[in-house]
Design a protein around this motif. Structure first.
Motif, PDB file in Angstrom:
ATOM      1  N   THR A 108      28.465  -2.755  10.554  1.00  0.00           N
ATOM      2  CA  THR A 108      27.356  -2.059   9.889  1.00  0.00           C
ATOM      3  C   THR A 108      27.842  -0.774   9.241  1.00  0.00           C
ATOM      4  OG1 THR A 108      25.839  -2.951  11.555  1.00  0.00           O
ATOM      5  CG2 THR A 108      25.028  -1.151  10.180  1.00  0.00           C
ATOM      6  N   LEU A 109      28.692  -0.032   9.951  1.00  0.00           N
ATOM      7  CA  LEU A 109      29.230   1.203   9.386  1.00  0.00           C
ATOM      8  C   LEU A 109      30.053   0.912   8.138  1.00  0.00           C
ATOM      9  CD1 LEU A 109      30.399   3.124  12.604  1.00  0.00           C
ATOM     10  CD2 LEU A 109      28.182   3.185  11.453  1.00  0.00           C
ATOM     11  N   ALA A 110      30.848  -0.132   8.189  1.00  0.00           N
ATOM     12  CA  ALA A 110      31.683  -0.480   7.040  1.00  0.00           C
ATOM     13  C   ALA A 110      30.836  -0.923   5.859  1.00  0.00           C
ATOM     14  CB  ALA A 110      32.672  -1.575   7.431  1.00  0.00           C
ATOM     15  N   ALA A 111      29.831  -1.744   6.107  1.00  0.00           N
ATOM     16  CA  ALA A 111      29.000  -2.269   5.025  1.00  0.00           C
ATOM     17  C   ALA A 111      28.179  -1.183   4.349  1.00  0.00           C
ATOM     18  CB  ALA A 111      28.078  -3.366   5.564  1.00  0.00           C
ATOM     19  N   ASN A 112      27.824  -0.157   5.114  1.00  0.00           N
ATOM     20  CA  ASN A 112      26.960   0.900   4.577  1.00  0.00           C
ATOM     21  C   ASN A 112      27.713   2.190   4.282  1.00  0.00           C
ATOM     22  OD1 ASN A 112      23.961  -0.111   4.747  1.00  0.00           O
ATOM     23  ND2 ASN A 112      24.966  -0.845   6.622  1.00  0.00           N
ATOM     24  N   HIS A 113      29.040   2.113   4.298  1.00  0.00           N
ATOM     25  CA  HIS A 113      29.887   3.237   3.892  1.00  0.00           C
ATOM     26  C   HIS A 113      29.576   4.510   4.675  1.00  0.00           C
ATOM     27  CE1 HIS A 113      31.276   0.715   0.611  1.00  0.00           C
ATOM     28  NE2 HIS A 113      30.002   0.448   0.326  1.00  0.00           N
ATOM     29  N   HIS A 114      29.524   4.366   6.004  1.00  0.00           N
ATOM     30  CA  HIS A 114      29.269   5.507   6.876  1.00  0.00           C
ATOM     31  C   HIS A 114      30.329   6.582   6.665  1.00  0.00           C
ATOM     32  CE1 HIS A 114      27.784   7.704  10.277  1.00  0.00           C
ATOM     33  NE2 HIS A 114      28.928   7.604  10.932  1.00  0.00           N
ATOM     34  N   LEU A 115      29.900   7.839   6.609  1.00  0.00           N
ATOM     35  CA  LEU A 115      30.766   9.007   6.401  1.00  0.00           C
ATOM     36  C   LEU A 115      31.409   9.031   5.021  1.00  0.00           C
ATOM     37  CD1 LEU A 115      32.600   9.344   9.856  1.00  0.00           C
ATOM     38  CD2 LEU A 115      30.495  10.466   9.080  1.00  0.00           C
ATOM     39  N   ASP A 116      30.892   8.200   4.116  1.00  0.00           N
ATOM     40  CA  ASP A 116      31.492   8.137   2.788  1.00  0.00           C
ATOM     41  C   ASP A 116      30.458   8.424   1.700  1.00  0.00           C
ATOM     42  OD1 ASP A 116      33.745   7.716   1.142  1.00  0.00           O
ATOM     43  OD2 ASP A 116      33.000   5.725   0.604  1.00  0.00           O
ATOM     44  N   ALA A 117      29.360   9.109   2.089  1.00  0.00           N
ATOM     45  CA  ALA A 117      28.322   9.419   1.104  1.00  0.00           C
ATOM     46  C   ALA A 117      28.865  10.429   0.099  1.00  0.00           C
ATOM     47  CB  ALA A 117      27.089   9.992   1.794  1.00  0.00           C
ATOM     48  N   PRO A 118      28.810  10.127  -1.202  1.00  0.00           N
ATOM     49  CA  PRO A 118      29.405  11.016  -2.196  1.00  0.00           C
ATOM     50  C   PRO A 118      28.597  12.284  -2.450  1.00  0.00           C
ATOM     51  CG  PRO A 118      28.307   9.183  -3.279  1.00  0.00           C
ATOM     52  CD  PRO A 118      28.254   8.911  -1.798  1.00  0.00           C
ATOM     53  N   ASP A 119      27.321  12.259  -2.138  1.00  0.00           N
ATOM     54  CA  ASP A 119      26.450  13.387  -2.458  1.00  0.00           C
ATOM     55  C   ASP A 119      25.717  13.815  -1.196  1.00  0.00           C
ATOM     56  OD1 ASP A 119      24.557  15.189  -3.335  1.00  0.00           O
ATOM     57  OD2 ASP A 119      24.091  14.081  -5.171  1.00  0.00           O
ATOM     58  N   GLN A 120      26.250  14.832  -0.521  1.00  0.00           N
ATOM     59  CA  GLN A 120      25.651  15.287   0.725  1.00  0.00           C
ATOM     60  C   GLN A 120      24.276  15.916   0.511  1.00  0.00           C
ATOM     61  OE1 GLN A 120      27.009  14.809   3.909  1.00  0.00           O
ATOM     62  NE2 GLN A 120      28.332  13.468   2.705  1.00  0.00           N
ATOM     63  N   ASP A 121      24.056  16.545  -0.650  1.00  0.00           N
ATOM     64  CA  ASP A 121      22.744  17.118  -0.952  1.00  0.00           C
ATOM     65  C   ASP A 121      21.690  16.017  -1.007  1.00  0.00           C
ATOM     66  OD1 ASP A 121      23.901  19.604  -1.130  1.00  0.00           O
ATOM     67  OD2 ASP A 121      24.070  19.566  -3.309  1.00  0.00           O
ATOM     68  N   ALA A 122      22.010  14.929  -1.715  1.00  0.00           N
ATOM     69  CA  ALA A 122      21.072  13.817  -1.844  1.00  0.00           C
ATOM     70  C   ALA A 122      20.857  13.136  -0.502  1.00  0.00           C
ATOM     71  CB  ALA A 122      21.583  12.810  -2.873  1.00  0.00           C
ATOM     72  N   LEU A 123      21.914  13.033   0.288  1.00  0.00           N
ATOM     73  CA  LEU A 123      21.797  12.403   1.603  1.00  0.00           C
ATOM     74  C   LEU A 123      20.866  13.187   2.506  1.00  0.00           C
ATOM     75  CD1 LEU A 123      22.865  10.128   3.472  1.00  0.00           C
ATOM     76  CD2 LEU A 123      24.652  11.731   4.208  1.00  0.00           C
ATOM     77  N   PHE A 124      21.018  14.513   2.521  1.00  0.00           N
ATOM     78  CA  PHE A 124      20.144  15.336   3.352  1.00  0.00           C
ATOM     79  C   PHE A 124      18.700  15.273   2.852  1.00  0.00           C
ATOM     80  CE2 PHE A 124      18.052  19.468   4.151  1.00  0.00           C
ATOM     81  CZ  PHE A 124      17.967  19.376   5.528  1.00  0.00           C
ATOM     82  N   ASP A 125      18.529  15.324   1.550  1.00  0.00           N
ATOM     83  CA  ASP A 125      17.178  15.255   0.990  1.00  0.00           C
ATOM     84  C   ASP A 125      16.499  13.952   1.403  1.00  0.00           C
ATOM     85  OD1 ASP A 125      14.893  15.843  -0.446  1.00  0.00           O
ATOM     86  OD2 ASP A 125      15.777  15.463  -2.404  1.00  0.00           O
ATOM     87  N   GLN A 126      17.231  12.849   1.347  1.00  0.00           N
ATOM     88  CA  GLN A 126      16.656  11.567   1.751  1.00  0.00           C
ATOM     89  C   GLN A 126      16.324  11.557   3.230  1.00  0.00           C
ATOM     90  OE1 GLN A 126      15.746   8.976  -0.286  1.00  0.00           O
ATOM     91  NE2 GLN A 126      14.757   8.284   1.596  1.00  0.00           N
ATOM     92  N   ALA A 127      17.167  12.186   4.048  1.00  0.00           N
ATOM     93  CA  ALA A 127      16.889  12.262   5.483  1.00  0.00           C
ATOM     94  C   ALA A 127      15.607  13.039   5.754  1.00  0.00           C
ATOM     95  CB  ALA A 127      18.078  12.914   6.209  1.00  0.00           C
ATOM     96  N   VAL A 128      15.420  14.148   5.029  1.00  0.00           N
ATOM     97  CA  VAL A 128      14.201  14.949   5.190  1.00  0.00           C
ATOM     98  C   VAL A 128      12.976  14.152   4.735  1.00  0.00           C
ATOM     99  CG1 VAL A 128      12.976  17.009   4.382  1.00  0.00           C
ATOM    100  CG2 VAL A 128      15.398  17.151   4.986  1.00  0.00           C
ATOM    101  N   ARG A 129      13.079  13.475   3.606  1.00  0.00           N
ATOM    102  CA  ARG A 129      11.958  12.664   3.118  1.00  0.00           C
ATOM    103  C   ARG A 129      11.593  11.578   4.130  1.00  0.00           C
ATOM    104  NH1 ARG A 129      10.831  12.998  -2.455  1.00  0.00           N
ATOM    105  NH2 ARG A 129      12.271  14.321  -3.644  1.00  0.00           N
ATOM    106  N   THR A 130      12.619  10.957   4.722  1.00  0.00           N
ATOM    107  CA  THR A 130      12.378   9.910   5.712  1.00  0.00           C
ATOM    108  C   THR A 130      11.684  10.478   6.941  1.00  0.00           C
ATOM    109  OG1 THR A 130      14.331   8.688   4.960  1.00  0.00           O
ATOM    110  CG2 THR A 130      13.488   8.159   7.155  1.00  0.00           C
ATOM    111  N   PHE A 131      12.144  11.640   7.394  1.00  0.00           N
ATOM    112  CA  PHE A 131      11.535  12.289   8.560  1.00  0.00           C
ATOM    113  C   PHE A 131      10.073  12.625   8.290  1.00  0.00           C
ATOM    114  CE2 PHE A 131      10.352  15.856  11.199  1.00  0.00           C
ATOM    115  CZ  PHE A 131      10.966  15.600  12.430  1.00  0.00           C
ATOM    116  N   LEU A 132       9.811  13.236   7.141  1.00  0.00           N
ATOM    117  CA  LEU A 132       8.444  13.640   6.823  1.00  0.00           C
ATOM    118  C   LEU A 132       7.541  12.438   6.588  1.00  0.00           C
ATOM    119  CD1 LEU A 132       9.252  16.653   4.481  1.00  0.00           C
ATOM    120  CD2 LEU A 132       8.294  16.760   6.796  1.00  0.00           C
TER     121      LEU A 132
END
Length: 234
Positions: A200-224
């Motif tokens: 699962t980690l390999a298929a979803n490119h864990h720790l390889d997100a190119p845009d940390q700003d976008a990743l955090f924003d998506q995490a916040v949107r998901t939480f809210l």
């Protein structure tokens, strides 16, 4: 103050104080040109340049061009200095204007909060201290009152507040700690080389997100979004 006294407490300052205590003591009347604000500004400059491990009361006194006893008139310990510095960093987090969209208001605040912590990479690791400074409390008040507008009360409100705050702190801490350390490409290669073990980690490119700003924003949107969907259970 002798060298032994300056080393007391194991963290570059006097012993006898505890984190957060500075907010429970009244500021002493000034007897010189030094102020807590000047101390705080100088401390942040040292912290930004060298991190917490290299901040000592002696170095701070030297930067301010004062003798250590003068510094100790205004702050008792290095813990005092760190508490003042963290609260001053929070003052850089602009409190959003209130709108009719509570989730957007919360998102705006934490995006600004994370960005500010990344500008001061030493700060996320200190957020676990007793956060009683006026700037911290003002922004925490905004966050919790915003989540309350979303319908949360009691333990559910406390859980939502801590959950969103911990998401923000954790993201900033991970990014500030990772920065300058092992390249993410190396982590990517390790996971891909063991894809059978971590499919699962390999298929979803864990720790390889190119845009940390976008990743955090998506995490916040998901939480809210989860808070909004679960509001009927509060």
């Amino acid at each position: 103050m002798d060298a032994k006294g300056l080393r007391a407490g194991g963290r570059g300052g006097r012993s006898g104080g505890v984190a957060g205590e500075v907010w429970l003591r009244a500021e002493k009347p000034r007897r010189d040109t030094l102020t807590r604000d000047r101390i705080t500004v100088a401390a942040i400059e040292l912290l930004d340049a060298h991190g917490t491990a290299h901040l000592t009361m002696r170095k701070l006194a030297e930067r301010l061009e004062v003798a250590p006893p003068t510094l100790y008139w205004h702050v008792k310990t290095k813990d005092d200095v760190l508490d003042l510095a963290v609260d001053a960093v929070f003052s850089e987090v602009e409190i959003p204007s209130r709108t009719d969209d509570w989730a957007q208001d919360a998102r705006t605040l934490v995006l600004r909060w994370r960005a500010t912590m990344l500008c001061h990479p030493w700060s996320p690791a200190l957020i676990g201290r007793p956060m009683l400074g006026p700037n911290v409390l003002a922004r925490t008040e905004f966050l919790q009152s915003t989540l309350a507008r979303g319908g949360r009360t009691g333990p559910s409100l406390a859980a939502a507040t801590h959950g969103l705050a911990n998401l923000t702190i954790g993201a900033a801490l991970t990014e500030s700690t990772w920065h300058g350390q092992l390249p993410r490409s190396s982590a990517h290669e390790l996971i891909q080389a063991n894809a059978d073990r971590y499919p699962t980690l390999a298929a979803n490119h864990h720790l390889d997100a190119p845009d940390q700003d976008a990743l955090f924003d998506q995490a916040v949107r998901t939480f809210l979004a989860g808070l909004g969907q679960d509001i009927s259970r509060c």
